[in-house]
Design a protein around this motif. Structure first.
Motif, PDB file in Angstrom:
ATOM      1  N   PRO A 154       0.826  -1.216   0.000  1.00 55.62           N
ATOM      2  CA  PRO A 154       0.000   0.000   0.000  1.00 55.62           C
ATOM      3  C   PRO A 154       0.858   1.262   0.000  1.00 55.62           C
ATOM      4  O   PRO A 154       0.843   2.045   0.951  1.00 55.62           O
ATOM      5  CB  PRO A 154      -0.824  -0.145   1.280  1.00 55.62           C
ATOM      6  N   LEU A 155       1.617   1.429  -1.072  1.00 55.59           N
ATOM      7  CA  LEU A 155       2.473   2.607  -1.201  1.00 55.59           C
ATOM      8  C   LEU A 155       1.666   3.724  -1.827  1.00 55.59           C
ATOM      9  O   LEU A 155       1.475   3.773  -3.046  1.00 55.59           O
ATOM     10  CB  LEU A 155       3.700   2.261  -2.051  1.00 55.59           C
ATOM     11  N   ALA A 156       1.150   4.588  -0.990  1.00 55.08           N
ATOM     12  CA  ALA A 156       0.364   5.732  -1.445  1.00 55.08           C
ATOM     13  C   ALA A 156       0.597   6.850  -0.436  1.00 55.08           C
ATOM     14  O   ALA A 156       0.961   6.581   0.720  1.00 55.08           O
ATOM     15  CB  ALA A 156      -1.119   5.360  -1.525  1.00 55.08           C
ATOM     16  N   PRO A 157       0.407   8.102  -0.861  1.00 60.67           N
ATOM     17  CA  PRO A 157       0.648   9.203   0.067  1.00 60.67           C
ATOM     18  C   PRO A 157      -0.166   9.037   1.353  1.00 60.67           C
ATOM     19  O   PRO A 157      -1.314   8.601   1.317  1.00 60.67           O
ATOM     20  CB  PRO A 157       0.184  10.430  -0.732  1.00 60.67           C
ATOM     21  N   GLN A 158       0.448   9.354   2.450  1.00 60.17           N
ATOM     22  CA  GLN A 158      -0.173   9.352   3.784  1.00 60.17           C
ATOM     23  C   GLN A 158      -0.325   7.961   4.404  1.00 60.17           C
ATOM     24  O   GLN A 158      -0.843   7.854   5.513  1.00 60.17           O
ATOM     25  CB  GLN A 158      -1.581  10.025   3.805  1.00 60.17           C
ATOM     26  N   VAL A 159       0.036   6.908   3.729  1.00 63.45           N
ATOM     27  CA  VAL A 159      -0.064   5.591   4.356  1.00 63.45           C
ATOM     28  C   VAL A 159       1.052   5.482   5.395  1.00 63.45           C
ATOM     29  O   VAL A 159       2.211   5.742   5.078  1.00 63.45           O
ATOM     30  CB  VAL A 159       0.060   4.455   3.321  1.00 63.45           C
ATOM     31  N   PRO A 160       0.708   5.123   6.651  1.00 63.10           N
ATOM     32  CA  PRO A 160       1.767   4.988   7.655  1.00 63.10           C
ATOM     33  C   PRO A 160       2.700   3.824   7.305  1.00 63.10           C
ATOM     34  O   PRO A 160       2.244   2.780   6.844  1.00 63.10           O
ATOM     35  CB  PRO A 160       1.016   4.690   8.957  1.00 63.10           C
ATOM     36  N   VAL A 161       3.981   4.031   7.511  1.00 67.04           N
ATOM     37  CA  VAL A 161       4.939   3.006   7.098  1.00 67.04           C
ATOM     38  C   VAL A 161       4.707   1.699   7.858  1.00 67.04           C
ATOM     39  O   VAL A 161       4.970   0.608   7.338  1.00 67.04           O
ATOM     40  CB  VAL A 161       6.393   3.529   7.215  1.00 67.04           C
ATOM     41  N   SER A 162       4.148   1.807   9.066  1.00 71.94           N
ATOM     42  CA  SER A 162       3.867   0.580   9.835  1.00 71.94           C
ATOM     43  C   SER A 162       2.860  -0.303   9.097  1.00 71.94           C
ATOM     44  O   SER A 162       2.964  -1.536   9.122  1.00 71.94           O
ATOM     45  CB  SER A 162       3.338   0.933  11.228  1.00 71.94           C
ATOM     46  N   ALA A 163       1.909   0.317   8.401  1.00 68.18           N
ATOM     47  CA  ALA A 163       0.924  -0.465   7.637  1.00 68.18           C
ATOM     48  C   ALA A 163       1.589  -1.138   6.443  1.00 68.18           C
ATOM     49  O   ALA A 163       1.215  -2.253   6.045  1.00 68.18           O
ATOM     50  CB  ALA A 163      -0.208   0.440   7.170  1.00 68.18           C
ATOM     51  N   ILE A 164       2.581  -0.485   5.883  1.00 65.35           N
ATOM     52  CA  ILE A 164       3.289  -1.071   4.738  1.00 65.35           C
ATOM     53  C   ILE A 164       4.145  -2.240   5.214  1.00 65.35           C
ATOM     54  O   ILE A 164       4.205  -3.290   4.567  1.00 65.35           O
ATOM     55  CB  ILE A 164       4.145   0.002   4.021  1.00 65.35           C
ATOM     56  N   VAL A 165       4.781  -2.041   6.355  1.00 63.01           N
ATOM     57  CA  VAL A 165       5.577  -3.129   6.937  1.00 63.01           C
ATOM     58  C   VAL A 165       4.669  -4.322   7.277  1.00 63.01           C
ATOM     59  O   VAL A 165       5.024  -5.480   7.020  1.00 63.01           O
ATOM     60  CB  VAL A 165       6.341  -2.616   8.179  1.00 63.01           C
ATOM     61  N   ASP A 166       3.484  -4.045   7.808  1.00 63.44           N
ATOM     62  CA  ASP A 166       2.527  -5.136   8.084  1.00 63.44           C
ATOM     63  C   ASP A 166       2.184  -5.890   6.806  1.00 63.44           C
ATOM     64  O   ASP A 166       2.086  -7.121   6.806  1.00 63.44           O
ATOM     65  CB  ASP A 166       1.228  -4.581   8.683  1.00 63.44           C
ATOM     66  N   ALA A 167       2.004  -5.147   5.728  1.00 70.90           N
ATOM     67  CA  ALA A 167       1.666  -5.791   4.451  1.00 70.90           C
ATOM     68  C   ALA A 167       2.797  -6.719   4.001  1.00 70.90           C
ATOM     69  O   ALA A 167       2.551  -7.808   3.473  1.00 70.90           O
ATOM     70  CB  ALA A 167       1.376  -4.736   3.380  1.00 70.90           C
ATOM     71  N   VAL A 168       4.038  -6.300   4.217  1.00 64.81           N
ATOM     72  CA  VAL A 168       5.174  -7.169   3.875  1.00 64.81           C
ATOM     73  C   VAL A 168       5.067  -8.470   4.660  1.00 64.81           C
ATOM     74  O   VAL A 168       5.240  -9.565   4.119  1.00 64.81           O
ATOM     75  CB  VAL A 168       6.522  -6.470   4.182  1.00 64.81           C
ATOM     76  N   ARG A 169       4.752  -8.342   5.937  1.00 64.75           N
ATOM     77  CA  ARG A 169       4.733  -9.545   6.801  1.00 64.75           C
ATOM     78  C   ARG A 169       3.626 -10.504   6.398  1.00 64.75           C
ATOM     79  O   ARG A 169       3.815 -11.721   6.436  1.00 64.75           O
ATOM     80  CB  ARG A 169       4.606  -9.122   8.268  1.00 64.75           C
ATOM     81  N   THR A 170       2.461  -9.976   6.006  1.00 62.93           N
ATOM     82  CA  THR A 170       1.352 -10.875   5.655  1.00 62.93           C
ATOM     83  C   THR A 170       1.639 -11.625   4.352  1.00 62.93           C
ATOM     84  O   THR A 170       1.042 -12.674   4.112  1.00 62.93           O
ATOM     85  CB  THR A 170       0.023 -10.122   5.507  1.00 62.93           C
TER      86      THR A 170
END
Lengths: 400, 400
Positions: A154-170
């Motif tokens: 979910p690389l889009a403006p304003q997305v918290p990096v923690s949510a992107i890291v979570d996506a990597v883990r899933t």
């Protein structure tokens, strides 16, 4: 090369005669796109680019993909080749491609709100896993399927990096997803944005391959007012964007801090190989950056992977050369490594883009890329086989 | 190669012992700049970029060149190396450069009104001729001076093309001016502007070499907010601009209509060699342009000349390869031409840019470019000598 016995071992224990496609070597396509049906629907629902629109083209209603505002020639025609798995498999059979590592096509998710981007990334990754899971077993490599996939983040403006890291883990829960594809904007400020440090750390830890792919090119006013179709943005703008993104990553020290990242650059790294000595010279001559990096800038090109979507043998040879020479430019010195030179190049087609203008059995763009590997200087016969397939099977952890 | 006897003949009839500098081959620099004093004064009189400003740098007043608005690091320090002929000659002696073909540095004249551009171009060309005429005889080549020059044309918005054509014709009266340097904007709409047809015709008829050199790069927002000094605009933006300009000339058919133009591309053609097969493939796959040109796009790379300012041997080898292979891509077919491959590459330094960060006897940037020639693959010993000097002496009509 050390992989050949391994590969023979795998095909031997499979207990089957090696099919004709594998007599020489497997053919694996690492640059091949799909608009998953859920993504195509999201584009159909939009009023602005990027979108899929039904347009009246010479009295007939056609779906057209409009990637950027003001796209020349009313966008490009799209149809089942863009989303239908059966079409992907037909293309693969026609060109004797044994395995494809499929990726969502640009522009991914960066036009969405943070919540939409997070939700759609998750759904698309599940879709991609299912798209691959339903594919046939690969001819001649019965431990493998025909299709594996890159996920999206979910690389889009304003997305918290923690949510992107979570996506990597899933992504670890999706056995057919072997990497992630991303554009060059990150969460809005590019891939050299300090905000993304935890993302690089998570990706390095995951072992996932990152496919860095262009979408925006460069400011189109540079291409002038003459109607040259899509030629200049595609032929030049795309590779320029990749070149800038990779150079910014190098200059930000990301490859010093995360030396085990597996970054795969689209279109053979664009212009990065050809401009890498100039880049190194500019770094060495600029007081702002001359002492920032551990190594000469050319060292980092040996850390990168390059698809073999170069369309010409001399261009591809240069990509091999910059990988092979990289250790000459390490802080501690080193020598040219011919084996390394070929190990980081991987065959690709860019399907379903670059379809032939006239109906033909094989696609010219595919044959150009195969011929480039075949005719490349400085790669031995075994190395060429590695580039056609085994490098990819290893990089994506499909053979050990 | 056919030129070697010619060259020996010329040095023989000169009736002098060949100096040590010429024992192997002359060294000729085709990419070396000057801010002629009249031009430096014009830049000092300006309030906006491009300008030369006297700035307080750490308590000391220094002249700084500010080429673009918002230039990083308060521009670059300038001094006598930018305008003083004695400094140019000192640099040449230090690096055993026998002859230099000097050009005005960017951004030339395109910030001027039409009348100013026409007048200043004329004055600067007379200045350049005098700058060269006052230079010593070249060591070992007593029929030649040390310095020859490129002129400038009044290429600025609103200048009538007839005035530019007139400027080309008056260059014939200046015996030491052997070409023209130009940026990529023409009279505002780029070099593929139909308005410029009479200019290409006049330049082709004149036999003058056109040195195409970047200035603007690409939109700097692409380089992101991180302070990387001048690295990205110089290492990437500059070659991207040249690549786009050359591609636009090819796509506009200029090289089909004026096949005898002698176009010399700065920085070894930027990214054009590395992206030329991709360019050709994009042309072949785009219905708007696929039938427009006489030949495959790669053919036209064999029409171009490239300075050897590539900083690395593999990069330079690629420039040679794309020239050598060009005839394979002619409409009528052909084969790789190893002799042609080296004939269109010419040594350059980019002096006075890329000065070493610390005081050294020789400049690192010069040695990088010399080493690139020395180590380039696919060029024989004689070919390397040609690249170091004889190609330039022939191209600029200094030997027959």
């Amino acid at each position: 090369m050390s992989s050949a016995p391994l590969f023979e071992f795998i095909t031997a224990i499979a207990g089957e005669a090696v099919s004709s496609a594998f007599e020489d070597a497997p053919l694996v396509d690492v640059h091949t796109h799909v608009y998953l049906p859920r993504y195509a629907d999201a584009l159909r629902a939009r009023k602005d680019a990027p979108r899929i629109a039904s347009l009246d083209i010479g009295g007939r209603t056609e779906e057209r993909l409009l990637i950027l505002d003001g796209e020349p020639a009313a966008g490009r025609p799209v149809g089942p080749q863009y989303w239908d798995r059966e079409e992907k498999l037909k293309f693969m059979r026609r060109h004797n491609i044994d395995v494809s590592i499929v990726s969502l096509a640009n522009p991914w998710l960066d036009f969405l709100s943070p919540d939409e981007a997070i939700r759609l990334a998750n759904d698309l990754n599940v879709d991609m896993d299912a798209y691959c899971a339903g594919s046939p077993i690969a001819d001649g490599l019965p431990s493998l399927r025909t299709l594996y996939g890159f996920g999206v983040l979910p690389l889009a403006p304003q997305v918290p990096v923690s949510a992107i890291v979570d996506a990597v883990r899933t992504l670890k829960n999706l056995p057919n997803v072997r990497g992630v594809i991303m554009g060059t904007r990150g969460v809005g400020a590019g891939l050299d944005d300090n905000t993304l440090e935890p993302l690089w750390e998570a990706i390095q830890a995951s072992g996932l391959v990152v496919f860095i792919h262009p979408h925006y090119g460069v400011d189109s006013t540079a291409f002038g007012p003459r109607d040259n179709g899509h030629v200049l943005p595609l032929a030049l703008g795309f590779p320029f964007e990749t070149t800038i993104a990779a150079s910014r990553l190098i200059l930000a020290g990301v490859l010093d801090r995360y030396p085990d990242l597996k970054l795969l650059l689209a279109h053979s790294g664009g212009a990065l190989p050809a401009l890498s000595s100039r880049l190194a010279s500019c770094v060495a001559h600029d007081p702002i950056v001359s002492t920032r990096l551990k190594h000469d800038a050319r060292f980092y090109l040996g850390k990168l992977y390059y698809d073999a979507v170069a369309y010409g043998p001399d261009e591809l040879s240069l990509a091999a050369a910059v990988v092979g020479r990289a250790h000459k430019y390490s802080e501690s010195g080193g020598s040219y490594d011919a084996e390394k030179a070929s190990r980081q190049l991987l065959f690709g087609t860019d399907h379903p883009f670059f379809p032939p203008l006239e109906e033909t059995q094989r696609w010219r763009s595919v044959d150009e890329n195969l011929a480039a590997i075949q005719e490349a200087q400085g790669l031995g016969v075994t190395a060429k086989d590695e580039v056609r397939g085994r490098n990819a099977l290893r990089l994506f952890d499909l053979i050990s």
